[in-house]
Design an enzyme around this catalytic site. Structure first.
Site, PDB file in Angstrom:
ATOM      1  N   ASP A   1      66.544   6.544 -13.599  1.00 31.05           N
ATOM      2  CA  ASP A   1      67.000   6.658 -14.976  1.00 31.05           C
ATOM      3  C   ASP A   1      66.074   7.640 -15.716  1.00 31.05           C
ATOM      4  OD1 ASP A   1      69.028   5.117 -16.864  1.00 31.05           O
ATOM      5  OD2 ASP A   1      67.131   5.142 -17.960  1.00 31.05           O
TER       6      ASP A   1
ATOM      7  N   HIS B   1      73.648   1.041 -10.658  1.00 28.89           N
ATOM      8  CA  HIS B   1      72.512   1.774 -11.215  1.00 28.89           C
ATOM      9  C   HIS B   1      71.175   1.095 -10.929  1.00 28.89           C
ATOM     10  CE1 HIS B   1      70.773   4.847 -13.720  1.00 28.89           C
ATOM     11  NE2 HIS B   1      70.249   3.966 -14.558  1.00 28.89           N
TER      12      HIS B   1
END
Length: 324
Positions: free
Chosen positions: A94, A292
Site C-alpha cells: 500500500d 489487498h
C-alpha cells in the site's frame, strides 16, 4: 522507541541477523506484519516493523505537509543509522510499497532489495495525481478525493472506528470486490459505500488481532494516515528529478488475485509496466483468492515468498555498529 529524523518512532523488532524492514499502509500499523516478523526472526533475520509517521505509537506531526514520502524516507534512513546498518531489505504494502519504491530511487545505496506486495512500480505520471482522481470523483465515489478535505473523513472515521476498520478490511479482502464502491455517487461518506462486515473472527483475522488494531486507532484517530493522502500531489512535485527513472535494486513482487490496487489503480497492464521500469525484477507471484491484505489473508504464502527471495539474495551479516 527511537529518535529518527525529528520524531519518535515506535518499532517492533524480533531476531538477530540481516535487517528486514516492513512498511505498512492505511489504515494499518506495524502490527499487520506480525506473522512475517515472527517467521523471519525465526529464520535468522532481524525483522523490524515500525509504526510509520502518524500511526500507532509513533509521533504524528500537526502539519499535514510533514507526511511526504521524502519525510518518511528520512525516518527510514534514520532508522537504518540508529541500528547501525548500511543497508536493509525493505518490504512494503500500500503506501508502504510506494515508500520503498521511492526509497530505492532516492537512496539505492541503502537498499539491498525491495519486496513489494500488491502495489507495482509505475513511472512518475506526466500530470499530478489529482488531475486523474478529480475527474473520476465527479462520476462516482472515490476515497482518494474524499480524503482530501481536512477534518471531513477524520471526523467520520474516528466516530465509528471499530465499524470502519471492520468494513474497510473486509472490503479490501479477497471475499469482496472493492471496486463495487465505485457504483456509489459522489457526495457520500466512506461508511455509506463500504459493505457490512461479517462478525469476527474471520478465517484470516482473529478477534484479538482486530482489537489490537482498533485500540491503536481509537487512541490516535486517522488524521496522521489521511495526511499521507493529502500529500500525493506534493510527492509528485518532489520527485521531478526521478521522472523516467528505473528501479535498479533487486526487486521481488507478490500480489493477491483479487487485489483492488492491481485491478483499478495501477493502469491497464501493471505487470508489464513494472517489468519495463524495474530491470532487476526477479520474481512475480500471484496468490490465489487473496485480496489487498495478503500478508494476513495468506501469511504462509507471503512468508514462503519472503524467505525464498531472501535466500536467493545470499545476504551475509549486515554491517552493524554498536550505538548506545
Amino acid at each position: 522507541m527511537l529518535e529518527t529524523s525529528g520524531i519518535r518512532m515506535h518499532v517492533t523488532e524480533r531476531g538477530q541477523g540481516y535487517p528486514v524492514i516492513f512498511c505498512h499502509g492505511f489504515p494499518h500499523t506495524g502490527f499487520i506484519w506480525h506473522h512475517q516478523v515472527e517467521a523471519l526472526a525465526g529464520a535468522g533475520f532481524r525483522a523490524i516493523a515500525p509504526d510509520l509517521r502518524g500511526y500507532g505509537r509513533t509521533e504524528a506531526p500537526a502539519d499535514p505537509e510533514a507526511y511526504t514520502n521524502e519525510a518518511v524516507i528520512g525516518d527510514l534512513l534514520a532508522l537504518l543509522d540508529d541500528i547501525g546498518a548500511e543497508q536493509a531489505v525493505f518490504v512494503g504494502l500500500d503506501f508502504g510499497a510506494q515508500l520503498v519504491w521511492e526509497l530505492s530511487l532516492r537512496a539505492p545505496e541503502r537498499v539491498a532489495a525491495v519486496m513489494v506486495l500488491n502495489n507495482p512500480f509505475a513511472p512518475r505520471p506526466p500530470r499530478p495525481p489529482s488531475d486523474f482522481w478529480t475527474k473520476a470523483a465527479q462520476r462516482h465515489f472515490l476515497h482518494l478525493s474524499y480524503f482530501q478535505e481536512p477534518g471531513v473523513a477524520d471526523v467520520e472515521l474516528a466516530a465509528r472506528t471499530r465499524e470502519f476498520l471492520g468494513r474497510v478490511y473486509y472490503s479490501l479482502s479477497g471475499a469482496y470486490h472493492y471496486l463495487d464502491t465505485w457504483k456509489n455517487p459522489p457526495g457520500l461518506g466512506y461508511l455509506d459505500v463500504l459493505p457490512e462486515a461479517p462478525e469476527m473472527p474471520w478465517t484470516w483475522l482473529t478477534q484479538a488481532e482486530f482489537d489490537t488494531l482498533v485500540e491503536d486507532f481509537e487512541r490516535t484517530g486517522f488524521t496522521g494516515g489521511l495526511n499521507w493522502y493529502r500529500n500525493l500531489d506534493r510527492n509528485w512535485e518532489l520527485t521531478a528529478a526521478y521522472a523516467g527513472a528505473k528501479v535498479e535494486v533487486p526487486a521481488f513482487f507478490l500480489y493477491g488475485e483479487h487485489d483492488p490496487d492491481m485491478e483499478g489503480f495501477s493502469g491497464r497492464d501493471p505487470l508489464a509496466t513494472m517489468r519495463a521500469h524495474v530491470p532487476d525484477l526477479r520474481t512475480v507471484i500471484e496468490v490465489p483468492g487473496a485480496g489487498h491484505l495478503v500478508q494476513l489473508e495468506n501469511p504462509q504464502a507471503v512468508n514462503d515468498f519472503l524467505l525464498t527471495c531472501l535466500a536467493g539474495l545470499g545476504l551475509g551479516t549486515a554491517t552493524v555498529s554498536n550505538r548506545g
